[in-house]
Structure formats: structure tokens, C-alpha cells
Write a protein that holds these residues in place. Structure first.
Motif, PDB file in Angstrom:
ATOM      1  N   TYR A 278       0.834  -1.207   0.000  1.00  0.00           N
ATOM      2  CA  TYR A 278       0.000   0.000   0.000  1.00  0.00           C
ATOM      3  C   TYR A 278       0.864   1.250   0.000  1.00  0.00           C
ATOM      4  CZ  TYR A 278       1.160   0.014   4.951  1.00  0.00           C
ATOM      5  OH  TYR A 278       1.850   0.013   6.136  1.00  0.00           O
TER       6      TYR A 278
ATOM      7  N   TYR B 263      -3.603   1.785   7.965  1.00  0.00           N
ATOM      8  CA  TYR B 263      -3.442   1.086   6.695  1.00  0.00           C
ATOM      9  C   TYR B 263      -4.250  -0.218   6.698  1.00  0.00           C
ATOM     10  CZ  TYR B 263      -0.098  -1.843   9.257  1.00  0.00           C
ATOM     11  OH  TYR B 263       0.471  -2.694  10.155  1.00  0.00           O
TER      12      TYR B 263
ATOM     13  N   ARG C  29      -7.445   0.390  -6.344  1.00  0.00           N
ATOM     14  CA  ARG C  29      -6.906  -0.920  -5.963  1.00  0.00           C
ATOM     15  C   ARG C  29      -6.437  -1.714  -7.177  1.00  0.00           C
ATOM     16  NH1 ARG C  29     -10.087   0.860  -2.024  1.00  0.00           N
ATOM     17  NH2 ARG C  29     -10.285  -0.302  -0.063  1.00  0.00           N
TER      18      ARG C  29
ATOM     19  N   MET D 253      -3.491   0.620  -3.189  1.00  0.00           N
ATOM     20  CA  MET D 253      -3.195  -0.645  -2.522  1.00  0.00           C
ATOM     21  C   MET D 253      -3.350  -1.788  -3.522  1.00  0.00           C
ATOM     22  SD  MET D 253      -6.486  -1.525  -0.130  1.00  0.00           S
ATOM     23  CE  MET D 253      -6.996   0.046   0.544  1.00  0.00           C
TER      24      MET D 253
END
Lengths: 346, 277
Positions: free
Chosen positions: A135, A145, A162, A226
Motif C-alpha cells: 500500500y 493502513y 486498488r 493498494m
């Protein structure tokens, strides 16, 4: 003319004997190893190939990249260019089915100190990597996180772009983990439930990557915030100063294997090399350089404690990680790859 | 060739023997060997073909492949035509300069150009910085990993092919015909549409065919610039060959792509009379 003949014979004998003894001691022999290039290959050379060459006189030539199709073609045609190949876990089962590997001789390779997950009749582990969450620490600073796959699926708590792997492996498992299944109860995989869970995240995934080097690039470029990633790649960009973090919560741990290609002409030397690669010291050196987990437990004797606890096989991660069941995948991968493709196109 | 009037040309085919032989050894033989796997992997079987017709993925991907290739061909034609026209109509000096501009991207590795597009189209890429900087949008637009990115990337790869195919025909068109048309009262547009355009059609035929067929086999560009829906048939073949080791099914896919291409080529050549070009 005649007086030259004894001299000539003498020289001939000398040459022949040198040649014979030379080969007997391994000089002049060479092993070709197909590995993954870049920093991985450099670390492999420094920790394993070079010291082995110095010790035995057997030359180790590194080449990239392990290509399974090429390997099958080599075995099919009997023209073996790669003696040792570095392969992923699921390739091991597919390769076994296709009969691509030589059986290993564990009287040469000492397996007493190797972790059992990294020993197979036809393969021995090189390192253990984790399928973890990489991430951006710019987007998720401090302790805020994503710590597990439920967090990864939680787009309200953790907004951002993502990336996931474009294939069913590990993705079905993490979808179940995100849906609340415990790590112990993943197999046999409830495929319908996994796809249902994946439906929820599908539109929030902006990149479906295909090559292991991509996630590191995606985080470096800021393309995503991420991603599911192979731990070593992310550890490497963190070392280079990229504002990224690695979260091992509910990560998968996978052995990477070394195998000897069926029909190799230097099986004996290749076996010696595998024995060397699995020793504690080369294991420690390679895995510290690459930030992967060593497969020889004694390797930790050579690793600084602070470094050791960041590696994916560190004791503190044992309860927070899981091991993919390669046998299950070997039986189901064909069908699921197709279903995955279909799901992606929907 | 059959209508040869002089002795030497009857034996002309002899000179093509070495290249024919080479083609057979390095092209025809391996391809037949691979395509035969569709029926003989591991034993004589129709399993792979049956599986292919049962799988909904294959036809979807074939459709996507054709759709992307068609879009790319049309856009390359629209961009390439005016450039080729210009190339065939300017002085020698300007022509070599323009030609260099066309050829430089042609000489640059496909992979490098694909990565360059990633730098340009990315979330923090050049284009998005301009868009956000000018206030056109508050947040970066999603340009990379879309159908748009695949189209633009492939068009850039393919346009030089289109230009060169068009140019080779256009440079042979006698410009005096346009002046003749003008002298008979045609205005510039009429002269172009009724004289130049029909004469340049063989180039259009060759160019679009070349670009379309080349596009069908694209692999790296859609894989890197596309999203989850931009899957082309070569990507399926690659996956079957290198990750699933299912060469029989890969061969069935390759065979279907080849057949689809040949059918298309046949229809197209009837329509455009490719043999004339």
C-alpha cells in the motif's frame, strides 16, 4: 621422425589424463540455471552461484526467464538448455503431471534442517514469498493502513484505487477471507461464495495485473493505492525509498522451487548445486538481499534479529498467514481459469 | 506468370526456390506441427475443438479481438490517409523530413512505445496533470487500463503501416489527372473524390488489410494498456501455452484465429480485388 613418437605419445597421455581428471573433479562442467532476472538474479548469483563456482569449479550460468512452455519443448525434443529452473508453487504440480522434472537425491541434499513445506520428491525450495497487501504510505499514513482482506474490501474506510492479480489463484482465497471465512477453513474453496465476494470489489479495482513486477511499478507510479503483491517486490521498492508499506495480515505464504529438468546432462552436478543452495549460509544471504523467507531454519543464525522479523517466515507471522493448497488448485485450475476469464468479461 | 512470352521467365520460379524452401522449413513446418496438436494432443481427439465451442469465453474474446482491430484499422485510415496524401504531394526535401517523422516511431520498440503510453495516460501521468492543472477535472481521469488506451496505443503502432501502404499507391497516381479534371470544370473536392480517391483505393485496400490482420495478433499492448475487458485472442493463447501448458487447446484457439482471418481475407479480396494491388 621415429624418436618423436614416444614424446608424442607421452604428450597425448598427459592431455588425456588431464582431461579425465579434470572432468572427474568437475572442472569444465557447467550448469545452466533459469531464474527471474534483475535484482533477484544478482542476489542469486552473489549468494549461491558464485560461492558454489569457487568451491567446486563447476560453472553456473544464469539465464532468464523461466518459461514453462520452453521447458516443455526442451523435454519434448530432448534438447535441454536449462538444467535447473526456478518455478512457482502451482507450476510444480503442473510440471509433475507433464513429467518435466528429475527426482531429487536426498542423500546429496541434506533435508534435516529444511522446513517440510519446502521439500518435495522432485523439487526443493529456494525461498518463501508472501502474497500480501502492498500500500501507499502517502495515502494511508501511520497505523491507518489495510491490515487484512476485509480492510482491502472496505472501500468506505479505505477509499482509493486498488489492484488485484488477474487470475483465480489466491484471489478466490482472499475473497473468502474478506467475506469472513477463517484461514483454517479455506479449502475446499466455496467457489460461488468467493465470486460473490469478488463481485463487491470488482468495480473498485482499477488494474488487474498479470506479471509479478507490476504491483511495485503501480505503487511507484501512484497508479493505485493498494494492491495484492508478492512481498519481495514491494520490500525492494521500500528499500529504494518509495513511500510504500507491506502488510502481512492474512497473507499467503508460498515456496518458490528449484527443479532439475528431465534429461539434463549434468544431473549429478545440478544435485550438488541444489544441496549448496539449501545450506544455511547461502539461504541467509540470498533471502536477506531479497527480503524473502529462508527455507533452512538454521539460516536465521546468520540473520540479524531486526531484519529477520520483517521476513515473511518470521515467527510472529506464522499465525497471521496461510498456505495455498497447491493440490486443490492442480485439480481445479483449468476449470477455474476459464470461469475467471468469463467473470472478468462480465 | 503462366502467360510468359519469353523463354527465361518460364523458369523464373527456380529463383524463388531457396526462399520457398526456407519458408517451408521455418514457417510452414512448425506451424503445421503446432496446429496438428489441436487434433493429436495427446492422442487423436476432438476434445479441444468441442471444448472451444462449448466455452463462452472464446467467442466473446474473438468478438472483442475483431472489434478492437476494426476500430484501430478505421482510425489509422482516417489519420494515415491525409498524411500519405501530403507525403505524395510535397517536394523531395519536405518529403524526406516527413518520412523520418513517420519512420522514427516505426523503428522504436513496440514495448518501449507501450510503456511510453503508460507514462502519458497514467493517473499521475502527463495528460492527467494537464487536465487537473487546467481545472478541466478535479480528480485525475481514468485513461489508462481502458479500451480508449488500447485503441490509442495500437493506432500509434499501426498508423505507419497504413501510411506506407497508402503512400506506395498514391505516389504512382498521375497528378495531371487532377488538373485535367479541373480543366473540365471540377472543383477541388470533386477532383479529389471522383478522381484521386478511386485511384487510391487499392492502397486503402492493402493498408486496411495489413493493419487489420496485424492487429488481430496483438498481445503486449492490450495486456499492458487495457482493462479487464480488453482481452484479445493472443492473450488467451499465451495463457494456455505458457501457464496452463494446455498446448492442444492453444492450438485449437490458434487454428480458429487462422480460419477466421482466412475467411475474412477471402471475403475482403473478393470485395477489394487485393490481387490488383
Amino acid at each position: 621422425m621415429n624418436k618423436h613418437i614416444p614424446k608424442l605419445i607421452g604428450r597425448l597421455l598427459l592431455t588425456v589424463s588431464v582431461l579425465c581428471f579434470g572432468t572427474a573433479f568437475g572442472a569444465g562442467k557447467k550448469i545452466v540455471v533459469a531464474s527471474w532476472g534483475g535484482s533477484y538474479e544478482k542476489a542469486f548469483y552473489n549468494a549461491m552461484a558464485k560461492p558454489f563456482e569457487e568451491k567446486t569449479g563447476i560453472k553456473v550460468v544464469l539465464t532468464s526467464y523461466p518459461d514453462f512452455a520452453k521447458m516443455k519443448a526442451m523435454v519434448d525434443t530432448g534438447n535441454i538448455e536449462w538444467d535447473i529452473v526456478d518455478i512457482e508453487d502451482r507450476m510444480l504440480y503442473r510440471g509433475m503431471k507433464a513429467g518435466l522434472f528429475e527426482p531429487l537425491d536426498f542423500s546429496v541434499i541434506d533435508k534435516t534442517k529444511l522446513i517440510s513445506d519446502a521439500v518435495h520428491s522432485h523439487a526443493v525450495g529456494l525461498e518463501i514469498w508472501a502474497g500480501a497487501i502492498g500500500y501507499s504510505t502517502e495515502k494511508y499514513p501511520g497505523n491507518n493502513y489495510p491490515k487484512n482482506w476485509a480492510d482491502f474490501w472496505n472501500v468506505k474506510k479505505f477509499p482509493g484505487a486498488r489492484a488485484l492479480y488477474n487470475g483465480p489463484y489466491d484471489m478466490l482465497e482472499i475473497a473468502l477471507l474478506a467475506d469472513g471465512v477463517s484461514m483454517k477453513n479455506l479449502y475446499p474453496i466455496d467457489v460461488d461464495r468467493a465470486f460473490k465476494s469478488l463481485d463487491k470489489i470488482k468495480d473498485h479495482v482499477s488494474v488487474w495485473w498479470t506479471k509479478g513486477a507490476q504491483p511495485a511499478q503501480l505503487l511507484t507510479d501512484g497508479e493505485v493505492d493498494m494492491t495484492y503483491a508478492y512481498s519481495g517486490r514491494i520490500a525492494n521498492i521500500i528499500k529504494d525509498g518509495v513511500p510504500a508499506g507491506l502488510s502481512f495480515g492474512q497473507a499467503s505464504v508460498n515456496p518458490e522451487w528449484l527443479v532439475i529438468t528431465k534429461g539434463s546432462k549434468v544431473i549429478k552436478e545440478a544435485m550438488q548445486f541444489l544441496a549448496f543452495c539449501t545450506q544455511a549460509k547461502p539461504q541467509a544471504e540470498f533471502n536477506v538481499a531479497m527480503q524473502y523467507g529462508p527455507i533452512n531454519i538454521d539460516a536465521f543464525n546468520y540473520i540479524d534479529k531486526k531484519v529477520a522479523e520483517r521476513l515473511p517466515t518470521a515467527a510472529k507471522f506464522i499465525d497471521s498467514t496461510w498456505k495455498p493448497r497447491a493440490e486443490w488448485w492442480a485439480a481445479n485450475s483449468k476449470e477455474l481459469t476459464e470461469r475467471w476469464k468469463q467473470w472478468m468479461l462480465e | 506468370m503462366g502467360q510468359s512470352t519469353s523463354e527465361p521467365t518460364q523458369f523464373g520460379w527456380v529463383f524463388s526456390l531457396p526462399s520457398m524452401l526456407l519458408l517451408c522449413v521455418v514457417f510452414v513446418y512448425p506451424i503445421s506441427l503446432f496446429l496438428s496438436k489441436c487434433f493429436f494432443d495427446p492422442t487423436p481427439t476432438l476434445e479441444h475443438l468441442i471444448h472451444l465451442f462449448e466455452s463462452p469465453v472464446f467467442f466473446k474474446v474473438l468478438w472483442i479481438t475483431f472489434k478492437i482491430s476494426f476500430t484501430v484499422t478505421i482510425i489509422s485510415l482516417l489519420i494515415g490517409y491525409p498524411i500519405a496524401y501530403l507525403l505524395s504531394d510535397v517536394s523531395e526535401g519536405t518529403k524526406s523530413l516527413l518520412m523520418i517523422l513517420v519512420l522514427i516511431p516505426f523503428w522504436t520498440s513496440l514495448l518501449v512505445r507501450t510503456y511510453a503510453w503508460m507514462v502519458i495516460l497514467g493517473r499521475r501521468g502527463i495528460l492527467n496533470k494537464i487536465i487537473v492543472g487546467l481545472g478541466i477535472s478535479d480528480t485525475p481521469l481514468k485513461l489508462l487500463h481502458t479500451a480508449f488506451a488500447v485503441d490509442i496505443g495500437m493506432v500509434q503502432m499501426m498508423t505507419p503501416f497504413m501510411i506506407l501502404a497508402l503512400f506506395s499507391v498514391m505516389k504512382g497516381i498521375d497528378r495531371r489527372l487532377l488538373r485535367a479534371a479541373a480543366s473540365l470544370g471540377a472543383n477541388k473536392f470533386q477532383a479529389f473524390f471522383r478522381v484521386f480517391l478511386p485511384l487510391s483505393l487499392p492502397g486503402v485496400g492493402a493498408g486496411t488489410l495489413l493493419v487489420f490482420i496485424y492487429s488481430l495478433g496483438f498481445f503486449i499492448t492490450p495486456a499492458l494498456l487495457g482493462g479487464r475487458k480488453e482481452v484479445m485472442i493472443s492473450m488467451l493463447i499465451d495463457e494456455q501455452i505458457s501457464t496452463l501448458l494446455n498446448w492442444g487447446f492453444a492450438s485449437a484457439l490458434a487454428l480458429m484465429l487462422l480460419l477466421a482471418t482466412l475467411i475474412l481475407f477471402f471475403l475482403y479480396s473478393r470485395f477489394f480485388r487485393v490481387e490488383r494491388t
